[in-house]
Design a protein around this motif. Structure first.
Motif, mmCIF file in Angstrom:
data_model
loop_
_atom_site.group_PDB
_atom_site.id
_atom_site.type_symbol
_atom_site.label_atom_id
_atom_site.label_comp_id
_atom_site.label_asym_id
_atom_site.label_seq_id
_atom_site.Cartn_x
_atom_site.Cartn_y
_atom_site.Cartn_z
ATOM 1 N N HIS A 387 0.825 -1.210 0.000
ATOM 2 C CA HIS A 387 0.000 0.000 0.000
ATOM 3 C C HIS A 387 0.862 1.264 0.000
ATOM 4 C CE1 HIS A 387 -3.825 -2.139 0.633
ATOM 5 N NE2 HIS A 387 -3.068 -3.014 1.254
ATOM 6 N N ALA A 388 2.143 1.090 -0.343
ATOM 7 C CA ALA A 388 3.058 2.232 -0.365
ATOM 8 C C ALA A 388 3.873 2.215 -1.651
ATOM 9 C CB ALA A 388 3.957 2.204 0.865
ATOM 10 N N PHE A 389 4.978 1.465 -1.670
ATOM 11 C CA PHE A 389 5.918 1.556 -2.787
ATOM 12 C C PHE A 389 5.755 0.469 -3.848
ATOM 13 C CE2 PHE A 389 8.053 -0.504 0.848
ATOM 14 C CZ PHE A 389 8.308 -1.760 0.310
ATOM 15 N N HIS A 390 4.886 -0.517 -3.637
ATOM 16 C CA HIS A 390 4.723 -1.563 -4.662
ATOM 17 C C HIS A 390 4.176 -0.998 -5.971
ATOM 18 C CE1 HIS A 390 5.125 -5.613 -2.432
ATOM 19 N NE2 HIS A 390 5.720 -4.678 -1.712
ATOM 20 N N GLN A 391 3.489 0.136 -5.902
ATOM 21 C CA GLN A 391 3.011 0.773 -7.123
ATOM 22 C C GLN A 391 4.167 0.987 -8.110
ATOM 23 O OE1 GLN A 391 0.140 1.683 -8.560
ATOM 24 N NE2 GLN A 391 1.262 2.646 -10.256
ATOM 25 N N LEU A 392 5.284 1.491 -7.607
ATOM 26 C CA LEU A 392 6.450 1.698 -8.477
ATOM 27 C C LEU A 392 6.973 0.366 -9.000
ATOM 28 C CD1 LEU A 392 9.387 4.117 -8.064
ATOM 29 C CD2 LEU A 392 9.902 1.694 -8.335
ATOM 30 N N HIS A 394 5.338 -2.246 -9.735
ATOM 31 C CA HIS A 394 4.460 -2.805 -10.766
ATOM 32 C C HIS A 394 4.379 -1.945 -12.027
ATOM 33 C CE1 HIS A 394 2.955 -6.200 -8.494
ATOM 34 N NE2 HIS A 394 2.720 -5.419 -7.461
ATOM 35 N N GLN A 395 4.349 -0.626 -11.880
ATOM 36 C CA GLN A 395 4.073 0.225 -13.037
ATOM 37 C C GLN A 395 5.094 1.334 -13.263
ATOM 38 O OE1 GLN A 395 -0.168 1.324 -12.204
ATOM 39 N NE2 GLN A 395 -0.562 0.435 -14.219
ATOM 40 N N GLY A 396 6.171 1.348 -12.489
ATOM 41 C CA GLY A 396 7.179 2.383 -12.670
ATOM 42 C C GLY A 396 7.930 2.219 -13.986
ATOM 43 N N THR A 397 8.699 3.235 -14.337
ATOM 44 C CA THR A 397 9.400 3.229 -15.635
ATOM 45 C C THR A 397 10.674 2.406 -15.611
ATOM 46 O OG1 THR A 397 10.493 5.295 -15.003
ATOM 47 C CG2 THR A 397 8.485 5.467 -16.333
ATOM 48 N N GLN A 428 1.842 -11.034 -4.959
ATOM 49 C CA GLN A 428 2.675 -9.923 -5.417
ATOM 50 C C GLN A 428 3.751 -10.399 -6.390
ATOM 51 O OE1 GLN A 428 2.541 -6.381 -4.729
ATOM 52 N NE2 GLN A 428 0.489 -7.143 -4.296
ATOM 53 N N SER A 429 4.410 -11.489 -6.064
ATOM 54 C CA SER A 429 5.433 -11.992 -6.992
ATOM 55 C C SER A 429 4.784 -12.483 -8.286
ATOM 56 C CB SER A 429 6.253 -13.112 -6.332
ATOM 57 O OG SER A 429 5.470 -14.264 -6.086
ATOM 58 N N GLN A 430 3.583 -13.053 -8.177
ATOM 59 C CA GLN A 430 2.853 -13.495 -9.379
ATOM 60 C C GLN A 430 2.487 -12.298 -10.255
ATOM 61 O OE1 GLN A 430 -1.071 -15.036 -8.667
ATOM 62 N NE2 GLN A 430 -1.048 -16.320 -10.499
ATOM 63 N N ALA A 431 2.006 -11.209 -9.629
ATOM 64 C CA ALA A 431 1.627 -10.022 -10.399
ATOM 65 C C ALA A 431 2.838 -9.388 -11.077
ATOM 66 C CB ALA A 431 0.941 -9.012 -9.479
ATOM 67 N N HIS A 461 -4.308 3.033 -18.128
ATOM 68 C CA HIS A 461 -3.908 3.294 -16.751
ATOM 69 C C HIS A 461 -3.815 2.005 -15.932
ATOM 70 C CE1 HIS A 461 -4.384 7.635 -17.291
ATOM 71 N NE2 HIS A 461 -5.464 7.336 -18.006
ATOM 72 N N LYS A 462 -4.442 0.948 -16.446
ATOM 73 C CA LYS A 462 -4.467 -0.311 -15.704
ATOM 74 C C LYS A 462 -3.496 -1.344 -16.277
ATOM 75 C CE LYS A 462 -8.051 -1.478 -13.509
ATOM 76 N NZ LYS A 462 -9.333 -2.014 -13.014
ATOM 77 N N VAL A 463 -2.754 -0.954 -17.307
ATOM 78 C CA VAL A 463 -1.770 -1.870 -17.883
ATOM 79 C C VAL A 463 -0.594 -2.022 -16.923
ATOM 80 C CG1 VAL A 463 -0.085 -2.180 -19.724
ATOM 81 C CG2 VAL A 463 -2.390 -1.403 -20.270
ATOM 82 N N ILE A 464 -0.212 -3.247 -16.656
ATOM 83 C CA ILE A 464 0.940 -3.566 -15.804
ATOM 84 C C ILE A 464 1.866 -4.443 -16.641
ATOM 85 C CG2 ILE A 464 1.691 -4.700 -13.683
ATOM 86 C CD1 ILE A 464 -1.113 -4.056 -12.559
ATOM 87 N N PRO A 465 3.080 -3.986 -16.917
ATOM 88 C CA PRO A 465 3.919 -4.703 -17.886
ATOM 89 C C PRO A 465 4.321 -6.098 -17.459
ATOM 90 C CG PRO A 465 5.146 -2.933 -16.814
ATOM 91 C CD PRO A 465 3.713 -2.753 -16.442
ATOM 92 N N GLY A 466 4.435 -6.349 -16.143
ATOM 93 C CA GLY A 466 4.915 -7.663 -15.722
ATOM 94 C C GLY A 466 6.362 -7.856 -16.157
ATOM 95 N N ASN A 467 6.775 -9.115 -16.193
ATOM 96 C CA ASN A 467 8.144 -9.463 -16.595
ATOM 97 C C ASN A 467 9.167 -8.846 -15.645
ATOM 98 O OD1 ASN A 467 9.661 -11.053 -18.341
ATOM 99 N ND2 ASN A 467 10.140 -9.339 -19.705
ATOM 100 N N ARG A 468 8.758 -8.631 -14.393
ATOM 101 C CA ARG A 468 9.641 -8.014 -13.407
ATOM 102 C C ARG A 468 10.111 -9.090 -12.423
ATOM 103 N NH1 ARG A 468 7.748 -1.707 -13.151
ATOM 104 N NH2 ARG A 468 8.000 -1.469 -15.393
#
Length: 552
Positions: A387-392, A394-397, A428-431, A461-468
């Motif tokens: 609920h804090a930094f996982h946003q980055l 999942h979707q950061g540059t 989280q690791s799956q996402a 806005h809801k696209v999450i690239p994955g492959n992380r």
């Protein structure tokens, strides 16, 4: 000996560059779809820990090439040199022998022609006697009351490692003793600790090799004065103050009895000192038997690191994955994500362990590196981070590889709390692996009742690239032995990365510069005259300090 030229000119490095250009755009989703056994292929067990590294942007060819790089860099010989006590810390002309502190084997370990194991075992025996006296109320304060609180005064490795282990092993604490760690040179920190304590029932442990570390000595003197101002006498100091130091003369001048001074050795770096008498507050909290189990877990990981083939060696595999991301993907950070409240101090400890060790820009022989070295280490505990930094994440540059760390059983089972915690970790690791495509986002939004036109506007806005990429380290429970193995795993991972990068992981000259400059700045802050001899910014800030001090 293997290849001794520039790392980037080695055959394996060039092969990895070519391999990276071929696979860097591949998505891990496809690899999992193509290989139902990928989880089994990329998994290792050692010293009670299991590492799932299948969610990494690797193939079997990647690992083969990385292992070739390790062999070209003579990694097995360098590991052997560390365990054999060779002078691998060349800038300080010292070995790095923290592993000797937890050597449960029968190997003699020699430094300057002398076997150091008898002195290590004698120190552990002294720690055992000390803990027995305190925990059994045989050693009491000046009013004959048993101790209720222990304050450990240290900084850096004398603070972060013991604090981590103390937090991690809180379920094993003696409920009669409270352990406090005083590190920061901040009046608010020491005030908040001391105002809750009774000097008659408080024991202080001063942790400083030189007995001259600025922050530690300042805090120690403040605690000494607090003790004297609140009922204690000079003659009582020896009942309430102990030390872990190599400077016996300064410690006894402080008021500490020589028999209550525990040794520190030059061949143990501060960030590896938990396993020595620096771990005394931890041993008081959890008992010497549990402390020995912590050492035993580290020893089991030591033996694995020392003897396992590279391809089955957990610290080596983790180190190679780090090199893969830092040097070929251009990654500059790595996240540590423990899903265990008791392991919440792990990211802070690993920040020092990794960044102080491998934050280097020259090789062991003093040549400037032409490749990146240690990444920024950061992280946080459990679902809080989601609920804090996982946003980055999942979707950061840019992406930051993650280590998810998770016990499969809780010390405090309540309802289905732990299953929920584990489910969050795994999801989280799956996402991070799977992500969500734009088509999937549109389909999901339309299924929820949104029109196709509206869905197409919102979907990007809801696209999450994955492959992380991520690792998952899991184990049955956070026991002393498991925690020992976990900390040692990261110690060896960091050391192996330093060996691959050909940097000295065991010095920290950047820290030393800050200490020296700090003393000069302190003199200027305490002087009433205008500062001179600093850069314009520092002069201006010193003047601001003088000005604002006068306002209050």
């Amino acid at each position: 000996m293997g290849y001794t030229g520039s790392l980037t000119q080695s055959a394996a490095w060039k092969d990895l560059q070519e391999h990276y250009s071929r696979i860097s755009d591949h998505h891990m989703r496809d690899w999992f779809n193509e290989d139902p056994n990928r989880f089994d292929t990329f998994q290792l067990e050692a010293a009670g820990l299991t590492l799932d590294y299948s969610k990494n942007r690797i193939t079997e060819d990647t690992m083969s090439l990385l292992l070739s790089l390790a062999r070209e860099q003579d990694l097995p010989a360098k590991i052997g040199a560390m365990f054999n006590g060779e002078t691998i810390n060349r800038s300080e002309n010292r070995p790095a022998l923290h592993t000797a502190l937890r050597n449960f084997g029968d190997r003699d370990i020699m430094v300057d022609g002398e076997n150091i194991m008898p002195e290590i075992r004698e120190t552990v025996h002294r720690m055992e006697e000390f803990c027995w006296k305190i925990r059994r109320n045989q050693w009491r304060g000046y009013t004959n009351k048993p101790f209720t609180d222990v304050v450990s005064i240290g900084i850096g490795g004398s603070f972060l490692g013991p604090k981590l282990a103390s937090s991690a092993l809180k379920p094993y604490w003696d409920s009669r003793l409270n352990i406090h760690y005083l590190a920061n040179i901040d009046g608010s920190h020491i005030t908040e600790i001391l105002k809750r304590l009774d000097p008659a029932t408080t024991l202080f442990i001063i942790q400083s090799k030189s007995f001259g570390t600025q922050e530690t000595l300042k805090n120690a003197n403040a605690c000494r004065q607090w003790f004297l101002d609140n009922g204690g006498t000079e003659g009582d100091l020896c009942k309430h103050f102990t030390a872990v130091s190599s400077n016996v003369e300064k410690a006894t001048a402080f008021g500490i009895s020589e028999e209550n001074i525990f040794p520190m050795w030059d061949w143990v770096g501060g960030r590896y000192s938990l396993w020595s008498a620096i771990g005394l507050p931890l041993a008081l909290a959890i008992g010497i038997d549990n402390f020995r189990d912590l050492l035993r877990g580290a020893y089991l990981m030591d033996e694995h690191f020392r003897t396992a083939p590279l391809e089955h060696n957990m610290p080596v595999i983790m180190a190679l994955l780090g090199v893969w991301y830092v040097n070929f993907f251009g990654v500059n950070s790595h996240a540590i994500l423990p899903y265990d409240h008791y392991l919440r101090s792990l990211p802070a400890h690993l920040q020092q362990l990794d960044m102080e060790s491998n934050g280097k820009s020259v090789t062991i022989d003093g040549s400037k590196v032409n490749y990146n070295t240690g990444p920024v280490i950061w992280g946080g505990v459990g679902t809080n981070g989601q609920h804090a930094f996982h946003q980055l994440l999942h979707q950061g540059t840019h992406f930051s590889p993650c280590d998810f760390i998770m016990p499969m059983n809780s010390h405090n089972p309540i309802d289905n709390f732990h299953a929920m915690l584990v489910s969050n970790c795994l999801s989280q690791s799956q996402a991070l692996l799977q992500g969500k495509s734009e088509d999937e986002a549109i389909e999901e939004l339309v299924a929820s009742g949104m029109s196709k036109a509206e869905a197409m506007v919102l979907a990007p806005h809801k696209v999450i690239p994955g492959n992380r990429p991520s690792n998952t380290l899991y184990f049955p429970k956070s026991t002393p032995q498991v925690v020992g193995a976990l900390i040692a795993l990261y110690e060896h991972k960091v050391a192996a990365q330093g060996m691959l990068w050909d940097v000295n992981s065991f010095d920290q000259w950047g820290v030393e510069l800050g200490k020296k400059l700090g003393n000069k700045v302190l003199d200027a802050l305490e002087s009433q005259s205008a500062p001179d001899g600093f850069d314009g910014s520092t002069n201006g800030l010193i003047n601001a300090f003088h000005r604002m001090q006068k306002l209050l």
